[in-house]
Design a protein around this motif. Structure first.
Motif, short mmCIF file in Angstrom:
data_model
loop_
_atom_site.label_atom_id
_atom_site.label_comp_id
_atom_site.label_asym_id
_atom_site.label_seq_id
_atom_site.Cartn_x
_atom_site.Cartn_y
_atom_site.Cartn_z
N VAL A 198 -37.90 37.94 20.33
CA VAL A 198 -38.44 36.84 19.53
C VAL A 198 -39.76 37.20 18.85
O VAL A 198 -39.94 36.93 17.65
CB VAL A 198 -38.56 35.55 20.38
CG1 VAL A 198 -39.18 34.43 19.56
CG2 VAL A 198 -37.18 35.14 20.90
N PRO A 199 -40.70 37.83 19.55
CA PRO A 199 -41.96 38.17 18.88
C PRO A 199 -41.79 39.11 17.70
O PRO A 199 -42.62 39.13 16.80
CB PRO A 199 -42.77 38.87 19.99
CG PRO A 199 -42.10 38.55 21.25
CD PRO A 199 -40.69 38.21 20.97
N MET A 200 -40.73 39.86 17.72
CA MET A 200 -40.51 40.78 16.61
C MET A 200 -40.29 40.05 15.30
O MET A 200 -40.35 40.66 14.23
CB MET A 200 -39.29 41.67 16.89
CG MET A 200 -39.43 42.57 18.10
SD MET A 200 -37.89 43.51 18.34
CE MET A 200 -38.21 44.29 19.93
N THR A 201 -40.02 38.77 15.37
CA THR A 201 -39.74 38.01 14.15
C THR A 201 -40.96 37.26 13.63
O THR A 201 -40.93 36.71 12.53
CB THR A 201 -38.65 36.95 14.39
OG1 THR A 201 -39.16 35.94 15.28
CG2 THR A 201 -37.41 37.58 15.00
N ALA A 202 -42.03 37.23 14.45
CA ALA A 202 -43.14 36.33 14.11
C ALA A 202 -43.81 36.70 12.80
O ALA A 202 -44.30 35.83 12.08
CB ALA A 202 -44.15 36.32 15.24
N GLN A 203 -43.83 37.99 12.46
CA GLN A 203 -44.53 38.35 11.22
C GLN A 203 -43.56 38.72 10.09
O GLN A 203 -43.97 39.31 9.09
CB GLN A 203 -45.51 39.48 11.50
CG GLN A 203 -46.52 39.04 12.56
CD GLN A 203 -47.87 39.71 12.40
OE1 GLN A 203 -47.98 40.76 11.79
NE2 GLN A 203 -48.89 39.08 12.94
N ARG A 204 -42.34 38.33 10.25
CA ARG A 204 -41.39 38.49 9.15
C ARG A 204 -41.77 37.59 7.97
O ARG A 204 -42.44 36.58 8.15
CB ARG A 204 -40.01 38.06 9.61
CG ARG A 204 -39.23 39.10 10.38
CD ARG A 204 -37.91 38.49 10.81
NE ARG A 204 -36.90 39.51 11.08
CZ ARG A 204 -35.63 39.24 11.38
NH1 ARG A 204 -35.22 37.98 11.46
NH2 ARG A 204 -34.79 40.22 11.61
N VAL A 205 -41.27 37.93 6.81
CA VAL A 205 -41.46 37.03 5.66
C VAL A 205 -40.70 35.72 5.89
O VAL A 205 -41.19 34.64 5.58
CB VAL A 205 -40.99 37.72 4.35
CG1 VAL A 205 -40.88 36.71 3.21
CG2 VAL A 205 -41.99 38.82 3.98
N THR A 206 -39.51 35.82 6.46
CA THR A 206 -38.74 34.59 6.64
C THR A 206 -38.28 34.38 8.09
O THR A 206 -37.27 33.71 8.33
CB THR A 206 -37.49 34.58 5.71
OG1 THR A 206 -36.81 35.82 5.83
CG2 THR A 206 -37.88 34.34 4.28
N GLY A 207 -39.05 34.88 9.06
CA GLY A 207 -38.81 34.55 10.46
C GLY A 207 -37.35 34.60 10.88
O GLY A 207 -36.64 35.56 10.60
N ILE A 208 -36.94 33.54 11.56
CA ILE A 208 -35.54 33.42 12.00
C ILE A 208 -34.85 32.41 11.09
O ILE A 208 -35.29 31.27 11.00
CB ILE A 208 -35.46 32.95 13.46
CG1 ILE A 208 -36.19 33.95 14.38
CG2 ILE A 208 -34.01 32.78 13.90
CD1 ILE A 208 -36.26 33.50 15.84
N VAL A 209 -33.81 32.83 10.41
CA VAL A 209 -33.14 31.91 9.48
C VAL A 209 -31.79 31.43 10.00
O VAL A 209 -31.20 30.50 9.45
CB VAL A 209 -32.96 32.53 8.08
CG1 VAL A 209 -34.31 32.75 7.42
CG2 VAL A 209 -32.15 33.81 8.17
N SER A 210 -31.28 32.07 11.04
CA SER A 210 -30.03 31.61 11.61
C SER A 210 -30.31 30.37 12.45
O SER A 210 -31.22 30.36 13.27
CB SER A 210 -29.45 32.72 12.51
OG SER A 210 -28.64 32.17 13.53
N ARG A 211 -29.53 29.32 12.24
CA ARG A 211 -29.77 28.09 12.98
C ARG A 211 -29.53 28.33 14.48
O ARG A 211 -30.35 27.98 15.31
CB ARG A 211 -28.86 26.98 12.46
CG ARG A 211 -29.53 25.63 12.52
CD ARG A 211 -28.56 24.49 12.34
NE ARG A 211 -27.69 24.67 11.18
CZ ARG A 211 -26.69 23.86 10.90
NH1 ARG A 211 -26.42 22.82 11.69
NH2 ARG A 211 -25.92 24.06 9.85
N GLY A 212 -28.39 28.97 14.77
CA GLY A 212 -28.09 29.27 16.17
C GLY A 212 -29.15 30.17 16.78
O GLY A 212 -29.57 30.01 17.92
#
Lengths: 551, 551
Positions: free
Chosen positions: A256-270
């Protein structure tokens, strides 16, 4: 793509569409018989020169003029009885034991391959046959890189105004234009009834994301989700006949932390639901912890896993990043566990990926997940064209299909912007049939080019009606032509509207052919030799003509 | 695509559109100054967070609210005087002599590269700057594989109902949406006046196929064409200011028989005209024989050759065949001759090509034609989708652009069926901007991803207006969104219509970020380390949780 808002509209403006039936223009349903007497459907396109072309057909009984349709009754349960007397095995288990099931025989006829080849691909896990024993209405189909590339269309209910007819029609409409499977992403209170109506009327496999329904039961608070609520939801859907289920079991706490600095984080609803659950409970999700139990449930219905990519990239910037590939590794682990349980598995993939990073997705997926069929959403090759994402993603889909993706999840023009209407669904399906077919051609699928050749011949011979009928969308092709040359005689006219009657390149080519024929030159070699002779005579009489620029 | 039939219609149903002016929604024209004081246009997209993004702009003064437009006057002749005092050299000759022309300086600013790099690419013949000295209205642009991939749009007159405004509007409309060059394929008696109107009002280079006008002079009988008629036509068009010309000089007599047994013979109009001429006269064409003379004419105006692929494949079956590649070899010979004359050259390419045969086209072209810029028509990746050939060809265009094609000739949804209307032209241009941009991303063009990143950030932060304004077509993106959530407050709402307010993956991601922030974890590494610690504690207290499936 759940239709939370009710302003779905139809092409003709009516509120509640009835079911679309009747053959696609210029064609009719036929059935081929297999050795053991199974009737396998195809769509026959009759040509004006007396020939015909049979094409793969996903549309079920709705395009069969000899079959009556009553959505409250459901369609004929084709496979009822097929598993009687057969041990309670999955397609994967049967294949491993050397058994060619009726489903495999049916598929072999559909894809024009040998039943043994179908069996061997399923046994290797390189292909899946999503057929829940509780969905006997399914016309068996296969998803795997050595078969025709398949297309999935998502549909979802309208929360307010929904009728059985309306929901069934969405499925009928998408499969009419070529959707090989349908994912029902409905939400809301009538979710069970909606799914029931779709399943009892669907000739194509139905996929779901059970976590969406589970969320309904916990007032949409991810933290309140439990294994028990989820498990009961899965069993309910298995019992109804859902053929494959998206499970986001690869979203681990440490990813999960690997997504924190993405441009668009987590985009999958699931994916975001599971990430939120992990954060709230500070432990791995019940999907991951209870994966073996889940395998047991899916096995007993022969429901196929579609292992979800909850951390897929939602933008070009995030493609192929650490979070995405970390999750893919976990999906690989889970694939092997599911297979040990005898459960069929496919793997979901991105998303948004620039063209030069697409192939790596397929190579890694194949390596990590033992060549389990890859099932990707597009991917979009750029982020800058909302309203045209059926095109941005058809580019990525063709590319990833060519690289080995087995099924492409469609994207409509409304992606990122709103809910697709009927026209958007058709446009999305056609765009994806184009991508899938382009990939089939590129992969050298033995019969893929037949249709291109027939259509091109018809085009060259000015057989306009044949050209329309051989196309993916005869209605629109005809309508576009008629905007310019509406008169019926024009359909056989030896010119087209682009150049007009006097100035037609195809006519000039015909003259070239006539010239060759007149001189008795009937093969490339003969024509070449005949003309070379003349050319040489000419060259001999004034050779410099051939080197005019050599100053 | 010459408009022989007059039923062109406009979006709003009016017969003769006036000229479309005014900035594209959400943006306005700005100018950057170069070192020597040249004013180079860009389109500035203002964002709601106070930032902005400047993007490449092809639309000329029509989107500049400070400039008045009078089509009978023509636009400002920007380059008038630029060549004064400069020897009568082509851009290629200047580049070879180490001279950075004003055009190169202008282009360097447009593409954000050094003037010296621009010069060196032109000197090597890897890029062309199509700027006829008689077309001072052109805003200089460059076509080459080490620059942004360009898009061409074809337009043509309506034979019956044409006014100056109508013809100019087609050019304005296509370049508004991003067409980098326009080919005027008009036919008929008013061909000279139509071209004059377009040239005097066009900020983008104009290409033509002179043989079409020459055919008008011989009653459309190819056999009656002569070098003299053709030459006079070329000079007439050079004098008017045409920037590049398609010349089908590679259609040799001995190649014609190679097409006789193709599925779709010769589909290029120019190619079939020349083939018919060769057959009728039994000798090589005047285009081939007089190529050196032609070079002399084009050199004196600095008109760029676009060597036509008269034998390009018109179907998947005919792709990469003997006829196609034989002609390409001849185009290679001609390229070297043209360069000896100091004339700039690009090479036209197919057509219809399945994905796996696309790259070979680029590799052969580069090898045979000394890396002259490749300019391809699509190619279509399949033949089976008339009415959707903007999509079939955008797939091929993205792929061939990625492989090194410098300019992509658009295809509209009406390809093979009829004449494109205004909406079709826009759809075709946007589809090709998508393909070109996808290729730019794949080639790693240094600034290409900026726009994707800005749009994706806006999307993730629910800055809806910014998302629309950053897109290739702000009007359609906005309209699609408003179909579902028309209220203005929704433009800043922290959810979108796909999932609704309660159920939004992007909101959940924000929660994840907030969680990280609350725990003071502000870098990927810190978050990772912080959470790993917690995870490890958890694992230590019940390690089996992490291996639940290892039975």
């Amino acid at each position: 793509m759940a239709d939370v808002y009710p302003n779905e509209s139809t092409t003709d403006g009516s509120a509640a569409p009835s079911i679309t039936t009747g053959a696609i223009r210029g064609s009719h349903k036929i059935h081929h018989s297999t050795e053991s007497g199974l009737r396998v459907p195809a769509r026959r396109i009759e040509l004006s020169n007396g020939e015909h072309l049979d094409v793969y057909d996903t549309s079920g009984p709705y395009t069969d003029d000899s079959v009556g349709i009553d959505v409250h009754q459901g369609i004929h349960p084709l496979r009822r009885g097929w598993t009687d007397g057969r041990e309670h095995r999955t397609q994967l288990e049967s294949a491993r034991q050397g058994v060619v099931t009726r489903e495999m025989e049916y598929i072999a006829a559909r894809e024009d391959l040998s039943p043994e080849f179908v069996r061997s691909e399923v046994a290797a896990g390189r292909a899946v046959i999503p057929v829940n024993r509780c969905h006997p209405e399914t016309e068996p189909m296969i998803i795997g890189k050595n078969f025709l590339v398949k297309v999935n269309a998502n549909i979802g209910n309208s929360a307010v105004t929904s009728s059985v007819e309306e929901e069934v029609e969405k499925m009928v409409w998408a499969s009419r234009w070529g959707a090989d499977t349908i994912m029902d992403l409905s939400t809301g209170s009538r979710i069970h009834e909606t799914r029931e109506a779709i399943l009892r009327n669907s000739p194509v496999p139905i996929g779901t994301v059970p976590i969406y329904q589970a969320m309904e039961k916990v007032d949409s608070d991810p933290a309140k989700l439990t294994w028990e609520i989820y498990r009961d939801t899965v069993i309910e859907q298995c019992e109804q006949g859902v053929d494959y289920m998206t499970v986001h079991a690869g979203v681990l706490l440490r990813y999960v932390p690997m997504t924190a600095q993405r441009v668009t984080g987590i985009v999958s609803r699931g994916g975001s639901i599971m990430a939120a659950w992990c954060l709230a409970h500070h432990r791995e999700s019940f999907l991951y912890e209870r994966f073996s139990e889940l395998c047991g449930i899916l096995r007993s219905y022969d429901v196929t896993f579609s292992l979800g990519d909850g951390l897929r990239p939602g933008s070009i910037a995030d493609a192929n990043d650490r979070a995405q590939f970390a999750e893919l590794e976990t999906l690989g682990e889970l694939t092997h566990i599911a297979r040990e349980h005898g459960v069929q598995v496919m793997i979901e993939g991105p998303g948004h990926v620039p063209m030069h990073k697409i192939e790596e997705n397929v190579r890694r997926e194949e390596e990590l997940c033992g060549e389990a069929p890859f099932y990707t959403l597009g991917p979009l090759a750029t982020d800058i064209a909302p309203a045209y994402d059926h095109i941005t993603s058809a580019i990525g889909a063709a590319e990833i299909g060519r690289a080995g993706t087995a099924m492409l999840c469609y994207v409509t023009p409304k992606e990122h912007l709103g809910l697709p209407n009927r026209d958007d669904v058709k446009t999305g399906v056609i765009a994806y049939k184009i991508a899938a077919h382009s990939a089939d051609l590129a992969k050298g699928h033995p019969r893929a080019q037949e249709r291109d050749d027939e259509l091109s011949k018809a085009r060259f011979e000015f057989r306009w009606n044949d050209q329309f009928n051989l196309s993916l969308d005869p209605d629109t092709a005809r309508a576009y032509h008629d905007e310019t040359l509406p008169a019926e005689p024009a359909k056989t006219a030896h010119f087209c509207s682009m150049c007009g009657p006097k100035f037609c390149s195809m006519k000039i080519t015909q003259d070239v052919r006539d010239y060759a024929a007149k001189h008795g030159l009937d093969s490339v070699e003969a024509i070449d030799a005949g003309m070379r002779e003349k050319s040489e005579e000419f060259a001999a009489s004034g050779g410099e003509v051939y080197l005019p620029m050599a100053e």
